[in-house]
Design an enzyme around this catalytic site. Structure first.
Site, PDB file in Angstrom:
ATOM      1  N   ARG A  69       0.850  -1.190   0.000  1.00 32.34           N
ATOM      2  CA  ARG A  69       0.000   0.000   0.000  1.00 32.34           C
ATOM      3  C   ARG A  69       0.889   1.245   0.000  1.00 32.34           C
ATOM      4  O   ARG A  69       2.076   1.195   0.372  1.00 32.34           O
ATOM      5  CB  ARG A  69      -0.898   0.018   1.238  1.00 32.34           C
ATOM      6  CG  ARG A  69      -1.814  -1.191   1.384  1.00 32.34           C
ATOM      7  CD  ARG A  69      -2.630  -1.077   2.671  1.00 32.34           C
ATOM      8  NE  ARG A  69      -3.544  -2.192   2.858  1.00 32.34           N
ATOM      9  CZ  ARG A  69      -3.271  -3.300   3.539  1.00 32.34           C
ATOM     10  NH1 ARG A  69      -2.067  -3.429   4.107  1.00 32.34           N
ATOM     11  NH2 ARG A  69      -4.155  -4.262   3.680  1.00 32.34           N
TER      12      ARG A  69
ATOM     13  N   LYS B 247      -2.061  -2.205   8.088  1.00 33.46           N
ATOM     14  CA  LYS B 247      -3.179  -1.655   8.838  1.00 33.46           C
ATOM     15  C   LYS B 247      -3.174  -2.185  10.265  1.00 33.46           C
ATOM     16  O   LYS B 247      -2.922  -3.362  10.499  1.00 33.46           O
ATOM     17  CB  LYS B 247      -4.496  -2.024   8.153  1.00 33.46           C
ATOM     18  CG  LYS B 247      -4.713  -1.310   6.821  1.00 33.46           C
ATOM     19  CD  LYS B 247      -6.062  -1.649   6.239  1.00 33.46           C
ATOM     20  CE  LYS B 247      -6.320  -0.882   4.946  1.00 33.46           C
ATOM     21  NZ  LYS B 247      -7.646  -1.187   4.369  1.00 33.46           N
TER      22      LYS B 247
ATOM     23  N   HIS C  76      -2.791   1.691  -5.986  1.00 30.78           N
ATOM     24  CA  HIS C  76      -3.613   0.554  -5.581  1.00 30.78           C
ATOM     25  C   HIS C  76      -3.847  -0.392  -6.760  1.00 30.78           C
ATOM     26  O   HIS C  76      -4.030  -1.601  -6.564  1.00 30.78           O
ATOM     27  CB  HIS C  76      -4.942   1.047  -5.011  1.00 30.78           C
ATOM     28  CG  HIS C  76      -5.365   0.282  -3.800  1.00 30.78           C
ATOM     29  ND1 HIS C  76      -4.610   0.244  -2.636  1.00 30.78           N
ATOM     30  CD2 HIS C  76      -6.443  -0.514  -3.563  1.00 30.78           C
ATOM     31  CE1 HIS C  76      -5.221  -0.516  -1.742  1.00 30.78           C
ATOM     32  NE2 HIS C  76      -6.329  -1.003  -2.285  1.00 30.78           N
TER      33      HIS C  76
ATOM     34  N   ARG D  79      -1.050  -2.720  -6.775  1.00 28.88           N
ATOM     35  CA  ARG D  79      -1.266  -3.730  -5.735  1.00 28.88           C
ATOM     36  C   ARG D  79      -2.222  -4.818  -6.253  1.00 28.88           C
ATOM     37  O   ARG D  79      -1.970  -6.011  -6.084  1.00 28.88           O
ATOM     38  CB  ARG D  79      -1.828  -3.049  -4.485  1.00 28.88           C
ATOM     39  CG  ARG D  79      -2.232  -4.001  -3.354  1.00 28.88           C
ATOM     40  CD  ARG D  79      -2.627  -3.154  -2.147  1.00 28.88           C
ATOM     41  NE  ARG D  79      -3.349  -3.899  -1.137  1.00 28.88           N
ATOM     42  CZ  ARG D  79      -2.789  -4.623  -0.177  1.00 28.88           C
ATOM     43  NH1 ARG D  79      -1.472  -4.715  -0.133  1.00 28.88           N
ATOM     44  NH2 ARG D  79      -3.521  -5.248   0.730  1.00 28.88           N
TER      45      ARG D  79
ATOM     46  N   HIS E 253      -4.006  -9.178   4.015  1.00 24.57           N
ATOM     47  CA  HIS E 253      -5.447  -9.164   4.232  1.00 24.57           C
ATOM     48  C   HIS E 253      -5.783  -9.883   5.527  1.00 24.57           C
ATOM     49  O   HIS E 253      -5.299 -10.995   5.769  1.00 24.57           O
ATOM     50  CB  HIS E 253      -6.182  -9.861   3.082  1.00 24.57           C
ATOM     51  CG  HIS E 253      -6.190  -9.061   1.823  1.00 24.57           C
ATOM     52  ND1 HIS E 253      -6.399  -9.616   0.568  1.00 24.57           N
ATOM     53  CD2 HIS E 253      -6.024  -7.733   1.611  1.00 24.57           C
ATOM     54  CE1 HIS E 253      -6.348  -8.677  -0.353  1.00 24.57           C
ATOM     55  NE2 HIS E 253      -6.123  -7.523   0.258  1.00 24.57           N
TER      56      HIS E 253
ATOM     57  N   TYR F  85      -9.865 -11.964  -6.182  1.00 24.12           N
ATOM     58  CA  TYR F  85      -8.924 -12.127  -7.291  1.00 24.12           C
ATOM     59  C   TYR F  85      -9.177 -13.396  -8.086  1.00 24.12           C
ATOM     60  O   TYR F  85      -8.699 -13.527  -9.214  1.00 24.12           O
ATOM     61  CB  TYR F  85      -7.485 -12.096  -6.755  1.00 24.12           C
ATOM     62  CG  TYR F  85      -7.148 -10.751  -6.175  1.00 24.12           C
ATOM     63  CD1 TYR F  85      -6.975  -9.645  -6.998  1.00 24.12           C
ATOM     64  CD2 TYR F  85      -7.059 -10.571  -4.793  1.00 24.12           C
ATOM     65  CE1 TYR F  85      -6.706  -8.397  -6.464  1.00 24.12           C
ATOM     66  CE2 TYR F  85      -6.786  -9.322  -4.254  1.00 24.12           C
ATOM     67  CZ  TYR F  85      -6.611  -8.243  -5.093  1.00 24.12           C
ATOM     68  OH  TYR F  85      -6.355  -7.014  -4.555  1.00 24.12           O
TER      69      TYR F  85
END
Length: 338
Positions: A156, A180, A258, A261, A284, A293
């Site tokens: 990110r 995150k 992004h 990514r 994730h 995906y």
């Protein structure tokens, strides 16, 4: 009066998110913005956050929809409200959660956009040529390393800007990333990314770091983290998120970081990577986020199935026209059969 009560409550919640939950500043700002929007709506109904009822929350969501807010954004704001009122309930500031029994709007699943492999290859080759020029500047080496790292590890933007030189393990070909919620993960890097980073560390960053040392008279530039930040600007300062966005956009005909990514994840799945591995690389929290995906790779899977499965439908070849001698032979056989 109502506004001051709400503001005080939101400040307490921000402290809780930063200190106890360990959320990143940008996440806290997003939550704060959503909650302030709801607080203004409640104040318009002559209420405060702690007295909000289920009808208030439903009316707020309807208000958003009536003003053209898409279902994904509405769902995000409702999720924010749920977290906020769960905190109030646990902190015993309220006795009833007004978000209970409110259904989240059905959001369309928007598949993330990604670049085709030839587009990524062209972008990276162009950046690599600029970096390999005999008179390449430090910024060209830096930009090439950033683009390679974004695609190789699916990082990110905020993860790129927060990297320090100590996060790299060049011998092992990996980088330690803080994602995150300050969750750390190890991301492997390919040979191309490692070589680009080595060139930047050897010939690019020292030049930018010297600029930083020469300008450190300003108190703002005496931040000790600046000395170890991996990517530096021409002024010797850490790069901003906006600058990274500008770099990718100008290097890839309008794509976003992004999208790089997403391209990283999509191309790995298309080449046979399992979802669990992709989940770990991207950081994730939930495998359901990574499963999107599989939809992006579905087109290629269909093509492979069509071309290689023995009972898949394939275009039939046009029958060759029989020559005149063969037609005469068939007529003779038909007459004899009669």
């Amino acid at each position: 009066m109502d506004g001051s009560r709400n503001l005080s409550l939101l400040n307490d919640y921000q402290t809780y998110l930063r200190v106890e939950k360990g959320l990143r500043p940008l996440t806290c700002e997003a939550y704060d913005g959503d909650l302030k929007t709801f607080a203004e709506f409640i104040e318009g109904r002559h209420g405060v956050l702690v007295t909000a009822a289920q009808q208030d929350v439903s009316a707020f969501l309807e208000h958003l929809r009536n003003h053209g807010i898409d279902s994904r954004s509405v769902a995000r704001k409702l999720s924010c409200l749920r977290g906020f009122y769960k905190w109030l309930l646990l902190d015993r500031r309220i006795h009833h959660d007004p978000t209970i029994n409110i259904e989240s709007p059905k959001a369309w699943k928007v598949l993330p956009k990604s670049l085709a492999e030839p587009e990524v290859v062209e972008m990276l080759e162009r950046a690599g040529m600029a970096a390999s020029h005999p008179q390449a500047q430090a910024t060209a080496l830096r930009d090439h390393a950033i683009l390679e790292l974004l695609y190789a590890g699916g990082l990110r933007v905020s993860e790129i800007t927060s990297l320090s030189t100590g996060d790299l393990s060049m011998d092992a070909g990996r980088v330690q990333v803080r994602g995150k919620g300050d969750k750390e993960r190890i991301v492997p890097l390919g040979r191309a990314a490692v070589e680009a980073l080595e060139e930047y560390l050897r010939h690019g960053r020292p030049h930018l770091a010297r600029i930083s040392s020469a300008r450190k008279a300003s108190p703002a530039r005496q931040d000790p983290t600046n000395a170890t930040r991996l990517f530096l600007s021409l002024r010797g300062m850490p790069l901003t998120r906006q600058w990274i966005w500008h770099l990718v956009k100008t290097s890839s005909n309008g794509a976003s970081p992004h999208q790089l990514r997403h391209s990283c994840a999509t191309h790995m799945v298309e080449h046979g990577a399992d979802l669990r591995s992709v989940q770990l690389i991207l950081g994730h929290a939930d495998i359901s986020t990574t499963q999107v995906y599989t939809h992006l790779a579905l087109g290629r899977l269909k093509e492979v199935h069509r071309m290689h499965h023995p009972r898949a439908s394939r275009p039939q070849a046009e029958p060759e026209l029989a020559d005149e001698a063969d037609l005469n032979s068939r007529r003779i056989h038909l007459k004899e059969a009669k």
